[in-house]
Each structure stands twice: as structure tokens, then as C-alpha cells.
Design a protein around this motif. Structure first.
Motif, PDB file in Angstrom:
ATOM      1  N   SER A  33      45.672  53.998  29.367  1.00 59.90           N
ATOM      2  CA  SER A  33      45.290  52.642  29.289  1.00 59.90           C
ATOM      3  C   SER A  33      43.979  53.032  28.934  1.00 59.90           C
ATOM      4  CB  SER A  33      45.138  52.160  30.342  1.00 59.90           C
ATOM      5  OG  SER A  33      44.574  52.182  31.400  1.00 59.90           O
ATOM      6  N   ALA A  71      39.588  53.367  28.252  1.00 61.91           N
ATOM      7  CA  ALA A  71      38.805  53.097  27.310  1.00 61.91           C
ATOM      8  C   ALA A  71      38.966  54.547  25.619  1.00 61.91           C
ATOM      9  CB  ALA A  71      38.034  51.389  26.904  1.00 61.91           C
ATOM     10  N   ASN A  97      40.414  47.341  24.156  1.00 58.08           N
ATOM     11  CA  ASN A  97      40.479  47.386  26.497  1.00 58.08           C
ATOM     12  C   ASN A  97      39.280  46.560  26.604  1.00 58.08           C
ATOM     13  OD1 ASN A  97      40.902  49.900  25.067  1.00 58.08           O
ATOM     14  ND2 ASN A  97      41.193  50.550  26.869  1.00 58.08           N
ATOM     15  N   ALA A  98      40.359  45.220  27.389  1.00 53.68           N
ATOM     16  CA  ALA A  98      39.006  44.831  28.407  1.00 53.68           C
ATOM     17  C   ALA A  98      38.954  43.552  26.998  1.00 53.68           C
ATOM     18  CB  ALA A  98      37.437  45.524  28.767  1.00 53.68           C
ATOM     19  N   LYS A 143      35.507  40.871  28.872  1.00 52.23           N
ATOM     20  CA  LYS A 143      34.931  41.005  30.215  1.00 52.23           C
ATOM     21  C   LYS A 143      34.798  42.429  30.908  1.00 52.23           C
ATOM     22  CE  LYS A 143      39.405  43.192  31.932  1.00 52.23           C
ATOM     23  NZ  LYS A 143      41.358  43.065  32.168  1.00 52.23           N
ATOM     24  N   ILE A 150      33.651  45.295  33.246  1.00 55.94           N
ATOM     25  CA  ILE A 150      34.897  46.526  33.295  1.00 55.94           C
ATOM     26  C   ILE A 150      35.955  46.175  34.804  1.00 55.94           C
ATOM     27  CG2 ILE A 150      33.566  49.090  34.046  1.00 55.94           C
ATOM     28  CD1 ILE A 150      32.963  48.955  31.467  1.00 55.94           C
ATOM     29  N   PRO A 151      37.089  46.974  35.137  1.00 55.68           N
ATOM     30  CA  PRO A 151      37.583  46.463  35.372  1.00 55.68           C
ATOM     31  C   PRO A 151      36.902  47.873  37.026  1.00 55.68           C
ATOM     32  CG  PRO A 151      38.892  46.650  34.350  1.00 55.68           C
ATOM     33  CD  PRO A 151      37.452  47.283  33.726  1.00 55.68           C
ATOM     34  N   THR A 152      37.046  48.954  37.052  1.00 57.41           N
ATOM     35  CA  THR A 152      36.483  49.602  37.746  1.00 57.41           C
ATOM     36  C   THR A 152      34.862  49.780  38.433  1.00 57.41           C
ATOM     37  OG1 THR A 152      37.298  51.732  36.656  1.00 57.41           O
ATOM     38  CG2 THR A 152      35.560  52.637  38.598  1.00 57.41           C
ATOM     39  N   SER A 177      32.993  55.404  36.019  1.00 58.70           N
ATOM     40  CA  SER A 177      33.231  54.247  34.889  1.00 58.70           C
ATOM     41  C   SER A 177      31.311  53.349  34.638  1.00 58.70           C
ATOM     42  CB  SER A 177      33.755  53.308  35.571  1.00 58.70           C
ATOM     43  OG  SER A 177      33.806  52.531  34.924  1.00 58.70           O
ATOM     44  N   ASP A 178      31.430  52.915  33.614  1.00 58.08           N
ATOM     45  CA  ASP A 178      30.457  52.467  33.631  1.00 58.08           C
ATOM     46  C   ASP A 178      30.135  50.294  34.142  1.00 58.08           C
ATOM     47  OD1 ASP A 178      30.629  54.324  31.249  1.00 58.08           O
ATOM     48  OD2 ASP A 178      31.482  53.152  30.206  1.00 58.08           O
TER      49      ASP A 178
END
Ligand SMILES: Cc1cc2nc3c(=O)[nH]c(=O)nc-3n(C[C@H](O)[C@H](O)[C@H](O)COP(=O)(O)O)c2cc1C
Length: 389
Positions: A133, A135, A252-253, A312, A314-316, A339-340
Motif C-alpha cells: 500500500s 506510495a 495514495n492519499a 491528505k 501523510i498517515p505515518t 516517512s516524509d
């Protein structure tokens, strides 16, 4: 043959792979330009260390000979340079070892695919979900889109993407011609056309990063030189604006899509939304304005396509949100993967390529042929028909 592609590969696996089917023969591929697109996706203020590790390049493993497509499926490979550090963790063969050695993930990140994928595919190691999943997959989608872009360029169709907003910082409207927009935003760390806004966005991203948080934004892509009549009003799945919306939402996102003035169209009267029709001998039929972003009735109307997408945050998060440990069913902080803090500039490059693919697909549906020569004849015939209309 309808143009299609599939991708495979994990973020820390050996490589990402794509097979493109339905390309005509005799399309000259510029390998340098293709790799330049991959490099463009890796740039951008706010990206993490991985972008320094990976220097993406695409290899072609089928369907191209002496620089030209043959009409056979084109196989593309983007290797993951980080694979050497992950070989054991991502081993394809069965492997003994502790959770730590396997880098097992068991505290799903809110906003990511971790928990839904774990429940759906019955994985107790959520790495089996996040690896696909991630990106990272957009690298191979950019490679695929870069091939589409080259096909479009051959027919004078050009595309450029840029950043409109990052969090609370919005870029002012611009009036730059497409080539100038592409040049200016290419030189910008956040792919924005205005240098004052660039500075503000950089400072804003720094602040977000310091807080261990992440931030999203809005990106736009413009496609020029598209002939009237790509897509069709006759069936729901032939409406090109609808297909573009699906493709953009699949990035993604991405949480929303607008074409032209988009949601604003629901807030003002029709007289301020619809683009009046004009005819001149030089340009034929065209529109006095382009508020509807190049589409009416699911078909292109000859005006530039204007597509926006919202990404949106980034989730991390380095300061993770609350989650539940799937082993103990107790509240824990979500797991942190490298993560970014902000990937909006990169997302604008992804948007360009995803849109390029959909336009190329519709272009080949309209002018379909097995060779570039056949397509050129079909395009010429259609343009002559438009002139006589
Ligand atoms: C260019 C790009 C880079 C991204 N980088 C990260 C990242 O470093 N960490 C992360 O958690 N999500 C990242 N994402 C977002 C996730 O991949 C995405 O949120 C996740 O796949 C869940 O899908 P959804 O948000 O579409 O529901 C990135 C997205 C894009 C477009």
C-alpha cells in the motif's frame, strides 16, 4: 486493443514492475526523459531520507527494440536500491526469526491501509499490507505515465503539474503559459509558481516536521493540445472526466478531485459557470473562458484540461496517534515507519502522469491503430473533418 497496465512489487522488495499492453509500434522512446520524470517524483521539500537512498531509473525488459516500441507488451522495471538492506526481512523463501528480525508490524497506523488490509487478508504481520500500500508504487506509475506522456507529446499534447496549496499556505493565481509554468515550478523546491509562496511553504513544512506531524495540500495539472472529442457521452464508463476522477482518486492519499472550477460550480449561477461558445476561422470552435476545465458531456471540448486533486496529510507520524496493538488488543501508539512530512510536490508529479495515462488511453481509443503511422493518418483524417465541419 485498449491500452492497459498492471503493476507489481513491494516498497522494500527487489523491484517494481509494470506491463503496458496496447501501445502502438514505432513509438520512439526517450529513455533519458523517462528517467528524468522518475527523478522529478523524488524531489521536493519535506521528503525523507529514502529519497536520498533511491535514485530511481527505469529498465525496459520487453516490447522495445532499437529505441522504438514493437507493438508487443512493454515491460518496465524500477529497482529498489534499498533492497540490499531488506533482503532478509522481505525474503520470498520461508524464514525463521523473531518479530524484530522480520520487522513485524502489529500496531496499525490510522489513515493507512494497515488495519483494513490485515483484517481483510487475515495477516497478523501488517507489513504484508503496508509493503504494497506504500506510495513507493507511484514510482512505477510515473514510469508508465512517462511512456504515455511521450506518446501524447508526439501529437502535440503537453502536460504540466504544480502545487496550489500546502496546508494553510495557498499560491496566488498565475497567468503563465504552460511551458513557462513547467519551467518555473521545476526550479521550485515545492513546485509552486510564486517564490514568496515557496518560502512560506518551506517554513510551514519545517514547522510541521518539528512538531512530528505531517501536512497535505492541493495539486493541479493542465493538459494542452487535446483535440475535441476524447471520451464520450454515450456510456458512463466512456466519460473521460469520470475516468480521470477515478484515476486521480486512486493515487495514495488523494481524497478529492476537481475539474475546472470544480466545487465552486455549486456556489455560483450558471451564467458564471458555463463557457460561451466562439468561432473564428483560425481556431474553429472554442470557448471564451475555460471554467469547466476542458470537459462537457464527458468529452474534451478542445480547451486545456484542468484537473486538481487534494492530498491528505501523510498517515505515518513521528509523533504517532493512538492505535491498538493487534496482539494484545490494548491501546498503543501507532508504529512508526520511515516517512516524509510532506509529499505534496511529489504528488503533483504523480498527478501529471496518472492524468497523462488516461488521456493517452482515450486518445488511442479515438485514433486507435497498431502503428504510429496508422494513428497519424487517423488523426489527420479527423482534423480535416473538424475543419470542414
Ligand atoms: C508521493 C506520495 C508519498 C507518500 N509518502 C508517504 C509516506 O512517506 N508515509 C506514509 O505513511 N504515507 C505516504 N503516502 C500516503 C500513503 O501511501 C497513503 O495514505 C496510504 O496508501 C493509504 O491510502 P489512502 O490514503 O489513499 O487511503 C504518500 C503518498 C504519496 C502520493
Amino acid at each position: 486493443m485498449s491500452l492497459r497496465y498492471l503493476t507489481a512489487g513491494e516498497t522494500h522488495g527487489p523491484q517494481l514492475t509494470a506491463i503496458i499492453e496496447g501501445l502502438p509500434s514505432h513509438l520512439q522512446l526517450d529513455f533519458e526523459a523517462l528517467n528524468l520524470e522518475l527523478a522529478r517524483r523524488q524531489k521536493g521539500y519535506g521528503r525523507g531520507r529514502r529519497m536520498q537512498i533511491e535514485k530511481d531509473t527505469a529498465q525496459i525488459a520487453g516490447g522495445v527494440r532499437h529505441g522504438y516500441t514493437t507493438g508487443a507488451p512493454v515491460a518496465l522495471i524500477v529497482e529498489n536500491n534499498d533492497w540490499k538492506h531488506w533482503q532478509k526481512i522481505m525474503n520470498i523463501e520461508p524464514m525463521e526469526g523473531t518479530d524484530e528480525e522480520k520487522r513485524r508490524v502489529h500496531r496499525p497506523r490510522p489513515g493507512h491501509a494497515d488495519l483494513n488490509g490485515g483484517l481483510k487478508y487475515n495477516h497478523k504481520d501488517l507489513r504484508n499490507v503496508l509493503e504494497r500500500s506504500s506510495a513507493r508504487e507511484t514510482a512505477i506509475r510515473v514510469a508508465v505515465g512517462a511512456v504515455a506522456k511521450q506518446l501524447l507529446e508526439h501529437f502535440g499534447i503537453r502536460i504540466a503539474g504544480h502545487v496550489i496549496r500546502i496546508g494553510e499556505i495557498e499560491a496566488p493565481p498565475h497567468n503563465l503559459p504552460l511551458s513557462e509554468l513547467a519551467r518555473v515550478t521545476e526550479a521550485s523546491s515545492v513546485r509552486v509558481a510564486d517564490s514568496e509562496t515557496e518560502k512560506k511553504m518551506e517554513a510551514y513544512i519545517d514547522k510541521i516536521k518539528e512538531e512530528g506531524d505531517s501536512i497535505g495540500g492541493v495539486v493541479e495539472c493542465i493538459v494542452e493540445g487535446v483535440p475535441v472529442g476524447l471520451g464520450s457521452h454515450v456510456q458512463y464508463d466512456r466519460k473521460l472526466d469520470g475516468r480521470i476522477a477515478q484515476a486521480v482518486m486512486s493515487i495514495n492519499a488523494f481524497k478529492g478531485v476537481e475539474i475546472g472550477i470544480g466545487f465552486e460550480a455549486g456556489t455560483i449561477p450558471g451564467s458564471q459557470v458555463h463557457d460561451e461558445i466562439v468561432y473564428t476561422k483560425e481556431r474553429g470552435y472554442h470557448r471564451a473562458t475555460n471554467r469547466l476545465g476542458g470537459f462537457e458531456g464527458g468529452m474534451t471540448n478542445g480547451m486545456p484540461l484542468v484537473v486538481r486533486g487534494v492530498m491528505k496529510p501523510i498517515p505515518t507520524l513521528y509523533k504517532p496517534l493512538q492505535s491498538v496493538d493487534i496482539d494484545r488488543k490494548e491501546i498503543f501508539a501507532a508504529q512508526v515507519e520511515r516517512s516524509d512530512a510532506c509529499a505534496v510536490p511529489a504528488a503533483s508529479v504523480v498527478l501529471e502522469h496518472v492524468v497523462a495515462w488516461e488521456v493517452a488511453k482515450a486518445f488511442l481509443e479515438k485514433f486507435g491503430g497498431d502503428s504510429m503511422q496508422e494513428i497519424e493518418r487517423n488523426v489527420q483524417g479527423y482534423l480535416a473533418q473538424l475543419e470542414e465541419y
